[in-house]
Design a protein around this motif. Structure first.
Motif, PDB file in Angstrom:
ATOM      1  N   TYR A  59       0.830  -1.193   0.000  1.00 16.41           N
ATOM      2  CA  TYR A  59       0.000   0.000   0.000  1.00 16.41           C
ATOM      3  C   TYR A  59       0.871   1.251   0.000  1.00 16.41           C
ATOM      4  CZ  TYR A  59      -3.560  -3.390   1.182  1.00 16.41           C
ATOM      5  OH  TYR A  59      -4.401  -4.478   1.145  1.00 16.41           O
ATOM      6  N   ALA A  60       0.452   2.244  -0.818  1.00 16.10           N
ATOM      7  CA  ALA A  60       1.099   3.554  -0.874  1.00 16.10           C
ATOM      8  C   ALA A  60       2.580   3.460  -1.196  1.00 16.10           C
ATOM      9  CB  ALA A  60       0.883   4.310   0.447  1.00 16.10           C
ATOM     10  N   TRP A  90       4.744   3.870  -7.118  1.00 16.20           N
ATOM     11  CA  TRP A  90       3.411   3.671  -7.682  1.00 16.20           C
ATOM     12  C   TRP A  90       2.565   4.929  -7.501  1.00 16.20           C
ATOM     13  CZ3 TRP A  90      -1.716   3.593  -6.306  1.00 16.20           C
ATOM     14  CH2 TRP A  90      -2.595   2.847  -7.089  1.00 16.20           C
ATOM     15  N   VAL A  91       2.576   5.491  -6.293  1.00 16.57           N
ATOM     16  CA  VAL A  91       1.792   6.695  -6.009  1.00 16.57           C
ATOM     17  C   VAL A  91       2.232   7.841  -6.911  1.00 16.57           C
ATOM     18  CG1 VAL A  91       1.314   8.461  -4.265  1.00 16.57           C
ATOM     19  CG2 VAL A  91       1.253   6.042  -3.630  1.00 16.57           C
ATOM     20  N   GLN A  92       3.530   8.020  -7.061  1.00 15.40           N
ATOM     21  CA  GLN A  92       4.043   9.114  -7.885  1.00 15.40           C
ATOM     22  C   GLN A  92       3.656   8.946  -9.342  1.00 15.40           C
ATOM     23  OE1 GLN A  92       5.903  11.818  -6.437  1.00 15.40           O
ATOM     24  NE2 GLN A  92       5.156  12.662  -8.375  1.00 15.40           N
ATOM     25  N   ALA A 141      -0.100   9.695  -9.692  1.00 12.16           N
ATOM     26  CA  ALA A 141      -0.366  11.121  -9.501  1.00 12.16           C
ATOM     27  C   ALA A 141       0.131  11.943 -10.689  1.00 12.16           C
ATOM     28  CB  ALA A 141       0.296  11.597  -8.213  1.00 12.16           C
TER      29      ALA A 141
END
Length: 407
Positions: free
Chosen positions: A55-56, A60-62, A65
């Motif tokens: 998670y997070a 992946w988040v970047q 986004a």
């Protein structure tokens, strides 16, 4: 709102096809998630083999986004750099033969639907007509009508009959495969590891024999790696030992870990025979291969490669298997990498089976796993899981089992 209040809202507003959720989860970091009341859990299920990076994950988040800030959807009248990049990465890591092609979908069942349309089109074009599609006992390929037609469990299929016809189920044995194949077979669909059946690998030599027989009979071999692929077994493909190169299957389907938590699937044609079947207008999808999903897919692959997560899946899987195999109360352990099942020795000690009761007790103690049957626990944690997290679970599980079977 409290967790109970939110669950009341769920029952009021959402169709209950999944039954009541056991938790309302609000956030996650690494391999741990938090519920609406602040409880934390070590996730050993990974969204059912989906959250390869946990998670997070920062990469992946970047990636998601950044892509959301540029382009989220454009329709299939156009393509985008993330779509092209992920297709290239997939063909590269799977060592796909020259001429292989990728079709992106939104899920595993959609990837299998595309594969089954390909099989049917191939069979209809053959002379004489090929009308039979073979699938395996205990196989699971999805819940939409076509994928459900090749899913073995009668309880899943019965309420929705008649489903697309011409499907025959055979035992996952070399002998049954030899008996069933014939010139009228359009295709065969198999999972190299039957995940929903309790993480049961196909017999040694089955995939190689399936490739020989389907090639000789001009039939399409579809290998469903939705659950077992993309690093889950410590390899990009669970079928890699028996299939690949000149012995590649005609079609591979992927999903789950491919997006690292973002909905995406893929059908990959690996032979000229399969690649030439579907042309313009034969199939499509509105959201398949959209920039957000494909950016997430590329970020997932890059993280798996750069962080050594295939090796981590193998080593952490070995640690889990070794610990479970030595544990009192467990009869058999199956699996490879981080797709593992454990059969409980006293499954009948609890009404409805001990495995669901162990899952419920584990959740009370801060662990998420699931049961694929009354006796079988399934583990499919994020590929980033650490040795200390594995040991934490292994130390807690004997007490969890004792609390259930001795109650």
């Amino acid at each position: 709102m409290t967790q109970n209040e939110l669950l009341t809202e769920y029952r009021k507003d959402l169709l209950g096809v999944f039954g009541d959720p056991s938790l309302v989860l609000t956030e996650g970091r690494g391999c741990r998630v938090t519920d609406a009341d602040g409880g934390t859990y070590l996730d050993l299920l990974g969204g059912i083999a989906v959250n390869a990076l946990g998670y997070a994950h920062p990469r992946w988040v970047q990636a998601v986004a950044d892509q959301a800030g540029r382009l989220a959807h454009v329709s299939n009248f156009f393509t985008t750099p993330p779509q092209l990049s992920l297709a290239h990465k997939l063909l590269e890591i799977l060592a796909a033969p020259e001429g292989s092609k990728v079709f992106f979908t939104n899920s595993g069942t959609e990837a299998n639907e595309a594969a089954l349309k390909l099989v049917r089109s191939h069979g209809n074009a053959a002379t004489p007509h090929k009308s039979r599609v073979l699938a395996l006992d205990h196989g699971f390929h999805g819940r939409t009508a076509g994928a459900l037609a090749v899913t073995w469990k009668e309880a899943y299929r019965a309420p929705f009959q008649p489903l697309p016809g011409g499907v025959e189920f055979i035992e996952p044995t070399l002998e049954a495969l030899d008996r069933a194949m014939g010139d009228d077979v359009a295709g065969l669909i198999v999972e190299p590891v039957q995940g929903e059946a309790g993480v049961r690998p196909l017999p040694e030599g089955f995939l190689a024999q399936a490739r020989r027989l389907t090639a000789d009979g001009d039939a399409i071999l579809v290998v469903d790696e939705v659950q077992s692929g993309m690093g889950r077994t410590g390899r990009w493909l669970a079928s890699g030992d028996e299939l690949g190169g000149e012995n590649a299957p005609d079609v591979i389907t992927l999903a789950k870990s491919l997006g690292g938590g973002f909905p995406i699937g893929a059908m990959i044609t690996m032979t000229p025979q399969a690649t030439g079947v579907l042309g313009p207008g034969n199939h499509g999808t509105t959201f398949g291969g959209n920039p957000l999903a494909t950016a997430a897919g590329s970020a997932t692959i890059e993280a798996i490669e750069e962080e050594g997560l295939l090796e981590n899946a193998r080593s952490m899987g070995e640690l889990l298997v070794r610990g479970l195999s030595q544990m009192e109360g467990i009869d058999e352990v199956r699996g490879e990498g981080l797709l593992i099942a454990a059969d409980l020795s006293r499954a009948d000690a609890v009404d409805g089976g001990a495995a669901p009761a162990v899952v419920a007790e584990a959740r009370k103690r801060g662990f998420i796993l699931n049961a694929t049957g009354p006796a079988t626990l399934r583990l499919a944690p994020p590929l980033i899981i650490t040795a200390s997290e594995v040991e934490e679970f292994l130390q807690a599980l004997p007490g969890i089992i004792d609390a259930v079977v001795d109650a």
